[in-house]
Design a protein around this motif. Structure first.
Motif, PDB file in Angstrom:
ATOM      1  N   SER A 225       0.809  -1.218   0.000  1.00  8.81           N
ATOM      2  CA  SER A 225       0.000   0.000   0.000  1.00  8.81           C
ATOM      3  C   SER A 225       0.844   1.271   0.000  1.00  8.81           C
ATOM      4  CB  SER A 225      -0.945   0.001   1.207  1.00  8.81           C
ATOM      5  OG  SER A 225      -0.206  -0.143   2.410  1.00  8.81           O
ATOM      6  N   LEU A 226       1.911   1.315   0.778  1.00 10.30           N
ATOM      7  CA  LEU A 226       2.698   2.541   0.835  1.00 10.30           C
ATOM      8  C   LEU A 226       3.544   2.720  -0.416  1.00 10.30           C
ATOM      9  CD1 LEU A 226       3.168   4.954   2.580  1.00 10.30           C
ATOM     10  CD2 LEU A 226       5.021   3.763   3.739  1.00 10.30           C
ATOM     11  N   LEU A 227       3.858   1.622  -1.081  1.00  8.36           N
ATOM     12  CA  LEU A 227       4.660   1.715  -2.295  1.00  8.36           C
ATOM     13  C   LEU A 227       3.815   2.033  -3.519  1.00  8.36           C
ATOM     14  CD1 LEU A 227       6.907  -1.386  -1.674  1.00  8.36           C
ATOM     15  CD2 LEU A 227       7.744   0.936  -1.852  1.00  8.36           C
ATOM     16  N   SER A 228       2.622   1.426  -3.599  1.00  8.36           N
ATOM     17  CA  SER A 228       1.828   1.541  -4.815  1.00  8.36           C
ATOM     18  C   SER A 228       0.526   2.298  -4.632  1.00  8.36           C
ATOM     19  CB  SER A 228       1.493   0.137  -5.344  1.00  8.36           C
ATOM     20  OG  SER A 228       0.661  -0.552  -4.422  1.00  8.36           O
ATOM     21  N   GLY A 229       0.107   2.563  -3.394  1.00  4.81           N
ATOM     22  CA  GLY A 229      -1.177   3.198  -3.156  1.00  4.81           C
ATOM     23  C   GLY A 229      -2.342   2.234  -3.192  1.00  4.81           C
ATOM     24  N   GLU A 230      -2.097   0.963  -3.473  1.00  3.42           N
ATOM     25  CA  GLU A 230      -3.150  -0.058  -3.546  1.00  3.42           C
ATOM     26  C   GLU A 230      -3.345  -0.649  -2.160  1.00  3.42           C
ATOM     27  OE1 GLU A 230      -6.067  -1.957  -4.284  1.00  3.42           O
ATOM     28  OE2 GLU A 230      -5.222  -1.232  -6.173  1.00  3.42           O
ATOM     29  N   SER A 231      -4.528  -0.388  -1.563  1.00  2.92           N
ATOM     30  CA  SER A 231      -4.762  -0.809  -0.182  1.00  2.92           C
ATOM     31  C   SER A 231      -5.060  -2.300  -0.064  1.00  2.92           C
ATOM     32  CB  SER A 231      -5.927  -0.009   0.413  1.00  2.92           C
ATOM     33  OG  SER A 231      -7.099  -0.192  -0.366  1.00  2.92           O
ATOM     34  N   THR A 232      -5.541  -2.934  -1.144  1.00  2.92           N
ATOM     35  CA  THR A 232      -5.869  -4.355  -1.109  1.00  2.92           C
ATOM     36  C   THR A 232      -4.601  -5.196  -1.248  1.00  2.92           C
ATOM     37  OG1 THR A 232      -7.979  -3.862  -2.178  1.00  2.92           O
ATOM     38  CG2 THR A 232      -7.251  -6.156  -2.164  1.00  2.92           C
ATOM     39  N   PRO A 233      -4.404  -6.186  -0.375  1.00  2.37           N
ATOM     40  CA  PRO A 233      -3.229  -7.064  -0.523  1.00  2.37           C
ATOM     41  C   PRO A 233      -3.191  -7.700  -1.902  1.00  2.37           C
ATOM     42  CG  PRO A 233      -4.271  -7.420   1.600  1.00  2.37           C
ATOM     43  CD  PRO A 233      -5.194  -6.516   0.828  1.00  2.37           C
ATOM     44  N   ILE A 234      -1.986  -7.844  -2.439  1.00  6.80           N
ATOM     45  CA  ILE A 234      -1.781  -8.348  -3.800  1.00  6.80           C
ATOM     46  C   ILE A 234      -1.284  -9.789  -3.742  1.00  6.80           C
ATOM     47  CG2 ILE A 234      -0.471  -8.014  -5.931  1.00  6.80           C
ATOM     48  CD1 ILE A 234      -0.283  -5.047  -5.170  1.00  6.80           C
ATOM     49  N   ALA A 235      -1.872 -10.662  -4.554  1.00 11.04           N
ATOM     50  CA  ALA A 235      -1.449 -12.062  -4.604  1.00 11.04           C
ATOM     51  C   ALA A 235      -0.211 -12.200  -5.475  1.00 11.04           C
ATOM     52  CB  ALA A 235      -2.579 -12.925  -5.162  1.00 11.04           C
ATOM     53  N   ARG A 236       0.770 -12.924  -4.983  1.00  6.84           N
ATOM     54  CA  ARG A 236       1.995 -13.183  -5.733  1.00  6.84           C
ATOM     55  C   ARG A 236       2.195 -14.695  -5.850  1.00  6.84           C
ATOM     56  NH1 ARG A 236       2.641  -8.617  -8.367  1.00  6.84           N
ATOM     57  NH2 ARG A 236       3.229  -6.839  -7.062  1.00  6.84           N
ATOM     58  N   ALA A 237       2.452 -15.165  -7.085  1.00  7.33           N
ATOM     59  CA  ALA A 237       2.680 -16.589  -7.327  1.00  7.33           C
ATOM     60  C   ALA A 237       4.169 -16.879  -7.286  1.00  7.33           C
ATOM     61  CB  ALA A 237       2.092 -16.989  -8.666  1.00  7.33           C
ATOM     62  N   SER A 238       4.488 -18.146  -7.219  1.00  3.54           N
ATOM     63  CA  SER A 238       5.890 -18.567  -7.192  1.00  3.54           C
ATOM     64  C   SER A 238       6.614 -18.049  -8.426  1.00  3.54           C
ATOM     65  CB  SER A 238       5.981 -20.096  -7.149  1.00  3.54           C
ATOM     66  OG  SER A 238       7.328 -20.512  -7.136  1.00  3.54           O
TER      67      SER A 238
END
Length: 819
Positions: free
Chosen positions: A356-369
Motif C-alpha cells: 500500500s505505501l509503495l503503490s497506493g493499492e490498499s488491497t493485498p496483492i497475490a503473488r505466485a511462485s
C-alpha cells in the motif's frame, strides 16, 4: 565579526596565540586548526563569497572523521546506487545545513571535485545527493570533503531522520516558548499602563512597568526573532527581497522606538505589540514546519520500511544477519506481518503482500511462485521464502525515495515566478510604508510610527511566499501516497493543463503474453529456442521481455554477452560464440540478407542467427485493468486520446477499437513519434505522453508532461516527469485530479493573499489597524494559506474544470485563470 569569535564557526577563540586563516586577502582569527583548514580550503576553491552570503556561522569543524567504512561493499550496497560503471548516486543527511548560502557553498565546492557528476542540495530537508564516478574518486573522499566544509554527513536512515527533525522542532519550540512567555509578561505590563491612562498612575510606577516591558521583550527580539533578522540579512546580501525584510524592519523599528521612549521618557511604548508580533510569526512558521514535516512523512515512511535484519538460509538452518550482508542469490525467510528486506522472487506457494505505501493499492496483492517481491512490502500470508535479487540502494524502494527526493530538491517554475513577484511586492510595501509615514508626519506626527508599522506588518508577503510551495509540497506528498511519484516539479502544472493524451500500446494499455502452444519452431528444440530468447531478454524490463522470460521459466538457462538493445526494433547478443537477434522480422533477419522467409511474422517476435530464422513467438495481449475506465473518463472530460505505437497496424487498430480511441498510428519508429509530437505541439496542444519502453524515451523527454509506467524500462523512467509505481492506470486519473486541485488551491491562496492586502493596507494606512492587530492579520493570512493547501487530496473525484485553464502570474502578484 568580533575578533573574540571564530571567523568560520562563531565559537570563542582561544585566549592563547590566535590561529589565523587568510580569506579574500585578509587575516581572520579562528578557533582551531580544523576551522582554519575549512576556511582556507573554501578560499582555495574560489568560494570566499560564502562568508558574505551566509546568515549564520558554519558548524565547528572538528578533526575530520574516518569515512572509509562507506567504501566497504556491504555498506555501499545499502546506500549507494550504481547505475553504470562510471556513475553512482548516494543521498546523505547533513548537520549544519542551515540556509541557501550553505547550499550554494556545498554545490560549488563539491562540483569542483574531480569525478563528481552532479550535486543536489535540499536545505529544508537537510539532504545532499551526490552523483560521482566511483572509478575516479571514492565515496569516503567525497564525504570527508563535505565534512571539511563543516557539514557532517550521516546515512539516510529512519533514526537519523528522527534525530534531525527532533533538533529542528526543539529549536523552533524553544523560540516559540520564549516568545510566548515574553508576550504574556509584556501584555500584563501593557494592561497596567493602559489602565493607568484612565485611572491615573504614579509616574515612578509607570516608568517601572515600562522598564519591565523592555526587559521581557528584549529576549523575544534578540533570541526568538533571530531567524527573521538572519533571513533579512541574507536577502540584502544576495540582493533579493522576500518576506523576512519587512518583518525584520518592523520588529527592529517597533523595538528601537519603544526602547528610545523608555530611555528619554517618551509617551508610547510598543513592547506588547512587538512581542505579540514575533509570537504570531513564529506560530505561523511552526505550523508551516509541521506541514512540511507531514509532507515529508511519505518519503520518510518509505525509508522506515527497510528492515534492519534478515533471516538467511544456510547449511545450519536460518541465521539472522544485517540486511547489508545479503548477497544476490541468497534465500531469506520472511514471517507474517514482517517487511521484506530486499527485492527478490518468491519461492514456494503463493502468498499475499501489502504494497500500500509503495503503490497506493490498499488491497493485498497475490503473488505466485517466481513473481517479484519488493523490499518494504509486508507479508500477509507467511512465512515465505524468496531469492534475493536487489539490495539496498538498487531496490525499488530506494529508487522511489531517490525520485521523490530529487523532485523536492528542484525549484519549479511556479515557485520561481512567485518569488520574483513577491520580491517586487516587498518593494511596493516599503514604498507604501514610507509614504504612509510621511503623510502622517504632515497631519499628525504622533500617529506616523504606528501607522507606518501597521502598513509594514499587515502587508508582509508571507502568504504570497507560502502559496506556491505549500500547495506543491502537499500535492507531491498526496500523489506519493497514491503510487504516483513526481520526478519533475513542473510536471503537475503541465498535467493539469494537458488537453491531449498519447499512449504507447504494449505494456501501457495492454499486457502482452506468450503461449508455448502457439510458438512456431523453424529448427532446433523449443526449450533451446526459449532459453536463447530468455537470455537475450535477461536484462530487459519491457513487458514483452518479462512475458518472454515467464514462458521460458522451465527452459535451460543460458548466458548472453555483448547485449545491445535497438529502440523500436529488438535486441541482439552473443551466446556460445553465435550472434543472435530477437525482435521485428526486418531487424532479426538482417543478420543474413539471404535468409529465407518461411512464415509470416506480423504479430510475432522473430529469433534468428547468422544462418536464418530459428523460431517465431506470436504475441497475444489483453487490455490492462483500468485502461477502458481511464480512456472513457478522459474522453468525458474533453481530453483527446490517441495511440502511438511501434506495433503492427492490425493489433493497434484492434486495441483502438476496443477502447473507442479515434486516432492511432502504428509501426511508428522513435523518429515518427517525435515528428507526431512536434506536429501536435505546433497546433497548440499540451501533450501528456504515457509510455514504458526504451523506444518511448525520446518522445517522453519531448512531451509537455511525461508519465512512465513503474514496471517499464529504466530509460523511460529517466525521461519521465511522473512515474506510476503501480500498474493501476486509474492512478493517472487521481494524479490529474490532484494536479488540477493543486492549481485551484494555489489560485485560491494567491487570490486570498491579494484580497487581504488590498483590503488591509488602506485600513492600516488610515490608522484603523494597530501594529498588534496587523501582526494577527498577517499571521492569520499565512495560516489560512497553509490550511487551504492541506485540503489537497482530501476528496477523490475528477479534476475541477478550472484546473484546465493555464495559470499566469499577474503584476499584482496573484495567479489568474486565462482563457
Amino acid at each position: 565579526m568580533n575578533a573574540q569569535a571564530c571567523f568560520h564557526c562563531g565559537e570563542p577563540n582561544p585566549a592563547s596565540a590566535p590561529i589565523l586563516a587568510r580569506v579574500q586577502g585578509r587575516q581572520h582569527a579562528v578557533c582551531c586548526p580544523g576551522c582554519k583548514a575549512a576556511a582556507e580550503w573554501i578560499e582555495t576553491l574560489g568560494l570566499g563569497d560564502y562568508y558574505r552570503l551566509r546568515s549564520e556561522p558554519a558548524q565547528r569543524n572538528e578533526a575530520v572523521a574516518d569515512y572509509s567504512a562507506w567504501d566497504r561493499p556491504a555498506l555501499g550496497r545499502l546506500h549507494v546506487r550504481t547505475s553504470s560503471a562510471d556513475r553512482a548516486e548516494v543521498i546523505v543527511l547533513v548537520d549544519g545545513l542551515r540556509c541557501s548560502a550553505c547550499a550554494w557553498l556545498i554545490e560549488r565546492a563539491m562540483r569542483g571535485i574531480e569525478g563528481v557528476h552532479d550535486v543536489g542540495v535540499n536545505a529544508l530537508a537537510r539532504r545532499v545527493s551526490l552523483a560521482f564516478d566511483p572509478g575516479r574518486i571514492k565515496l569516503s573522499a567525497l564525504l570527508a570533503a563535505l565534512a571539511r566544509l563543516g557539514y557532517l554527513p550521516h546515512p539516510l536512515t529512519a533514526e537519523m531522520i528522527d534525530s534531525q527533525r527532533q533538533r529542528e522542532s526543539r529549536a523552533a519550540l524553544k523560540r516559540l516558548v520564549v516568545a510566548g512567555l515574553g508576550t504574556m509578561q509584556a501584555m500584563m505590563m501593557a494592561v497596567a499602563l493602559y489602565a493607568g491612562v484612565f485611572d491615573g498612575i504614579d509616574p515612578s510606577v509607570r516608568e517601572f512597568f515600562r522598564w519591565i516591558g523592555f526587559l521581557v521583550a528584549t529576549p523575544v527580539v534578540l533570541y526568538s526573532a533571530q531567524p527573521f533578522f538572519r533571513g533579512a540579512l541574507r536577502e540584502w546580501r544576495v540582493r533579493r527581497l522576500s518576506m523576512d525584510t519587512p518583518v525584520a524592519l518592523a520588529i527592529a523599528l517597533i523595538y528601537l522606538a519603544s526602547m528610545l521612549n523608555v530611555f528619554v521618557g517618551g509617551h508610547e511604548v510598543y513592547f506588547d505589540s512587538v512581542s505579540m508580533f514575533v509570537l504570531f510569526l513564529l506560530l505561523g512558521r511552526h505550523l508551516a514546519m509541521r506541514a512540511r514535516h507531514r509532507a515529508g512523512d511519505v518519503v520518510d515512511a518509505l525509508s522506515r520500511m527497510q528492515p534492519v535484519l534478515a533471516e538467511r538460509r544456510d547449511t545450519a538452518g536460518y541465521t539472522t544477519i544485517a540486511v547489508h550482508e545479503l548477497e544476490p542469490g541468497d534465500i531469506v525467510r520472511v514471517g507474517s506481518g514482517t517487511a521484506i528486506p530486499a527485492d527478490g522472487e518468491l519461492l514456494g506457494p503463493a502468498c499475499r503482500v501489502d504494497e500500500s505505501l509503495l503503490s497506493g493499492e490498499s488491497t493485498p496483492i497475490a503473488r505466485a511462485s517466481g513473481q517479484a517481491l519488493i523490499a518494504g512490502s509486508l507479508v500477509i500470508d507467511g512465512p515465505i521464502e524468496l531469492v534475493v535479487r536487489r539490495i539496498g540502494a538498487d531496490s525499488v524502494l530506494a529508487g522511489i525515495v531517490r525520485l521523490v527526493t530529487r523532485a523536492a530538491s528542484e525549484r519549479p517554475k511556479l515557485a520561481c515566478l512567485a518569488d520574483a513577484r513577491a520580491a517586487r511586492f516587498v518593494v511596493r510595501v516599503l514604498v507604501a510604508t514610507v509614504v504612509t509615514a510621511l503623510a502622517w508626519a504632515w497631519f499628525d506626527p504622533s500617529r506616523a510610527l504606528p501607522a507606518a508599522l501597521a502598513v509594514l506588518v499587515v502587508s508582509c508577503p508571507c502568504a504570497f511566499a507560502l502559496a506556491v510551495p505549500s500547495a506543491l509540497t502537499r500535492a507531491v506528498a498526496v500523489l506519493a501516497q497514491r503510487g504516483v511519484l513526481v520526478v519533475d516539479a513542473d510536471a503537475l502544472e503541465a498535467l493539469a493543463r494537458a488537453d491531449r493524451f498519447i499512449f504507447d500500446k504494449t505494456g501501457t494499455l495492454t499486457e502482452p503474453s506468450f503461449d508455448r502452444e502457439t510458438i512456431t519452431l523453424i529448427r532446433g528444440s523449443l526449450d533451446e529456442a526459449l532459453g536463447i530468447a530468455a537470455a537475450l531478454e535477461q536484462s530487459n524490463t519491457h513487458p514483452l521481455g518479462l512475458a518472454l522470460r515467464r514462458v521460458a521459466a522451465s527452459a535451460p538457462m543460458k548466458c548472453a554477452e555483448a547485449l545491445r538493445h535497438v529502440a523500436g526494433a529488438g535486441v541482439e547478443g552473443r551466446i556460445d560464440g553465435i550472434q543472435y537477434r530477437l525482435g521485428r522480422d526486418g531487424f532479426a533477419l538482417s543478420l543474413t540478407p539471404a535468409a529465407a522467409r518461411i512464415h509470416a511474422t506480423i504479430d510475432a517476435l522473430v529469433l534468428a542467427d547468422e544462418t536464418g530464422e530459428i523460431a517465431h513467438f506470436p504475441i497475444s495481449e489483453q487490455l490492462r485493468p483500468g485502461a477502458a475506465t481511464l480512456i472513457r473518463t478522459l474522453a468525458g472530460a474533453g481530453i483527446e486520446c490517441e495511440i502511438l505505437s511501434g506495433d503492427s497496424a492490425g493489433r493497434v487498430a484492434r486495441i483502438a477499437g476496443l477502447l473507442a480511441i479515434g486516432e492511432s498510428i502504428a509501426a511508428a519508429t522513435p523518429a515518427d513519434k517525435l515528428a507526431r509530437l512536434s506536429l501536435l505541439r505546433a497546433q497548440g496542444h499540451v501533450i501528456a505522453m504515457v509510455g514504458d519502453g526504451i523506444n518511448d524515451a525520446p518522445v517522453l523527454a519531448a512531451a509537455d508532461v511525461a508519465i512512465a509506467i513503474g514496471d517499464g524500462s529504466a530509460m523511460a523512467h529517466a525521461a519521465s516527469g511522473m512515474l506510476l509505481s503501480t500498474s493501476r492506470l486509474e492512478s493517472l486519473l487521481e494524479a490529474r485530479h490532484v494536479a488540477g486541485e493543486m492549481l485551484v488551491r494555489l489560485r485560491q491562496n494567491l487570490n486570498w493573499a491579494l484580497a487581504y492586502n488590498l483590503s488591509a493596507v488602506p485600513l492600516a494606512a488610515l490608522g484603523f489597524v494597530p501594529p498588534w492587530l496587523a501582526a494577527i492579520g498577517m499571521s492569520a493570512s499565512s495560516i489560512v494559506v497553509i490550511l487551504n493547501s492541506l485540503r489537497i487530496g482530501r476528496r477523490s473525484g475528477s479534476s475541477p474544470n478550472a484546473s484546465n485553464a493555464p495559470i499566469t502570474l499577474t503584476k499584482a502578484g496573484a495567479r489568474e485563470a486565462t482563457a
